[in-house]
Enzyme design. Structure first.
Site, PDB file in Angstrom:
ATOM      1  N   CYS A 128     -95.403  76.741  33.065  1.00 30.79           N
ATOM      2  CA  CYS A 128     -94.552  77.601  32.099  1.00 30.79           C
ATOM      3  C   CYS A 128     -93.065  77.811  32.607  1.00 30.79           C
ATOM      4  CB  CYS A 128     -95.134  78.783  31.796  1.00 30.79           C
ATOM      5  SG  CYS A 128     -96.878  78.685  30.808  1.00 30.79           S
ATOM      6  N   CYS A 145     -98.866  81.221  29.511  1.00 36.24           N
ATOM      7  CA  CYS A 145     -99.276  82.291  30.358  1.00 36.24           C
ATOM      8  C   CYS A 145     -99.614  83.466  29.274  1.00 36.24           C
ATOM      9  CB  CYS A 145     -98.017  82.498  31.127  1.00 36.24           C
ATOM     10  SG  CYS A 145     -98.185  81.283  32.844  1.00 36.24           S
ATOM     11  N   CYS A 153    -111.858  83.088  24.665  1.00 36.94           N
ATOM     12  CA  CYS A 153    -113.243  83.171  23.743  1.00 36.94           C
ATOM     13  C   CYS A 153    -113.262  82.332  22.914  1.00 36.94           C
ATOM     14  CB  CYS A 153    -113.091  84.799  23.224  1.00 36.94           C
ATOM     15  SG  CYS A 153    -114.724  84.875  22.459  1.00 36.94           S
TER      16      CYS A 153
END
Length: 334
Positions: A128, A145, A153
């Site tokens: 990044c 990031c 999840c």
């Protein structure tokens, strides 16, 4: 190149499967409870109305928190933590490793960064091209990031972090409430069907299965929710619970622990009326978090007044303090 794009596209499509499974189960539970139980099985009008009203409140809050958990974009580091075009050009054109480190040190001087890599170096994401703020980590699934990343999840197909951690906690809480309410109200009819006191065969299948599914999800959610309550009480993320954050003085599992009250305020905000509503009320901007040790904060004059560091629209760095420890090293970290 085309193959990799195709694989990424397939990965994005398949990543929605867990969400579709949860959605299908919830929609079926809605049909089973509202139609098969309340409309076709319960004969008492008052009981039917009360059950339907409370059920729809629980269902509405569950759906709202689940939606916010899924569709709240992960918060990413602001421009001040990114390498500017000129800094990036200067960094890439420089062939000497020590000189490259010095370039990054000059950028890090102006930022409120206290955590380090395991080696003690300032954390830098080469993918990044950002200096990682405290508690920020790179998510390989989201390919970015994420500020105060807790975990990725699959059941919400999203990174749980600074922007949606409160929503995720409320989602777990209202999911448990949803399951508890269904279990408590279905139990008597479950027993009646079990002993054959009620003859409705289609409703029997739905109600028996609804009872088992609600209990199964409740047990799973209870352990997960209890674990995250412990994390909130200790001001830790899931990643920090497995690997203690490293500071200049070394690893410290309780580095961000400010006490139960302040830890709760950091996640839920100061307005207690909004604690149980899925609107964003968390303190701060995700780039800086107060430390337990006052001596750590005193290393940077910036943190003597947190308001001095404020992200501006043009990405200017005039408000950032210039003082920093020049002895730190830089390590490239994925």
């Amino acid at each position: 190149m085309a193959l990799s794009r195709g694989l990424r596209c397939c990965q994005r499509v398949f990543s929605w499967i867990p969400v579709l499974i949860i959605t299908a189960v919830v929609l079926w539970s809605y049909y089973a409870y509202v139609f098969e139980l309340c409309l076709f099985t319960i004969s008492n009008t008052l009981e039917k109305v009360v059950y339907l009203l409370v059920f729809h409140v629980c269902f509405g809050m569950f759906s709202w928190t689940y939606w916010k958990s899924i569709f709240s974009p992960p918060a990413t580091p602001c421009k001040k933590f990114q390498l500017s075009y000129s800094d990036k050009q200067r960094y890439e054109m420089e062939e000497r490793p020590d000189a490259q480190k010095q370039i990054l040190i000059e950028i890090a001087k102006k930022l409120p960064i206290f955590t380090r890599a395991q080696s003690g170096a300032i954390r830098f994401c080469d993918r990044c091209q950002v200096l990682k703020p405290d508690r920020c980590h790179h998510c390989s699934v989201c390919e970015t990031c994420v500020l105060k990343m807790d975990h990725h999840c699959p059941w919400v197909n999203n990174c749980v972090g600074f922007s949606n951690y409160k929503f995720f906690l409320l989602f777990l809480a209202y999911s448990m409430l949803y399951c508890i309410f269904i279990t408590a109200t279905v139990l008597q009819y479950f027993l009646k069907f079990w002993v054959g006191a009620l003859p409705n065969e289609p409703a029997k299948f739905h109600i028996l299965f609804l009872m088992f599914v609600a209990l199964m999800f409740f047990v799973s959610l209870m352990f997960l929710f209890s674990y995250h309550c412990w994390l909130v009480a200790k001001n830790k993320s899931t990643l920090e619970a497995f690997s203690a954050p490293v500071f200049v003085s070394g690893p410290d599992r309780n580095g961000f622990n400010l006490g139960l009250h302040k830890n709760l305020l950091q996640v839920f905000g100061e307005d207690r009326k909004l604690w149980f509503i899925p609107v964003f009320t968390s303190q701060g901007n995700g780039h800086y978090f107060p430390l337990r040790s006052p001596s750590s904060e005193s290393r940077n004059l910036l943190l003597a007044n947190e308001d001095m560091w404020d992200e501006s629209d043009d990405g200017s760095e005039g408000d950032l303090v210039e003082d920093a420890d020049p002895s730190v090293t830089i390590e490239m970290e994925d």
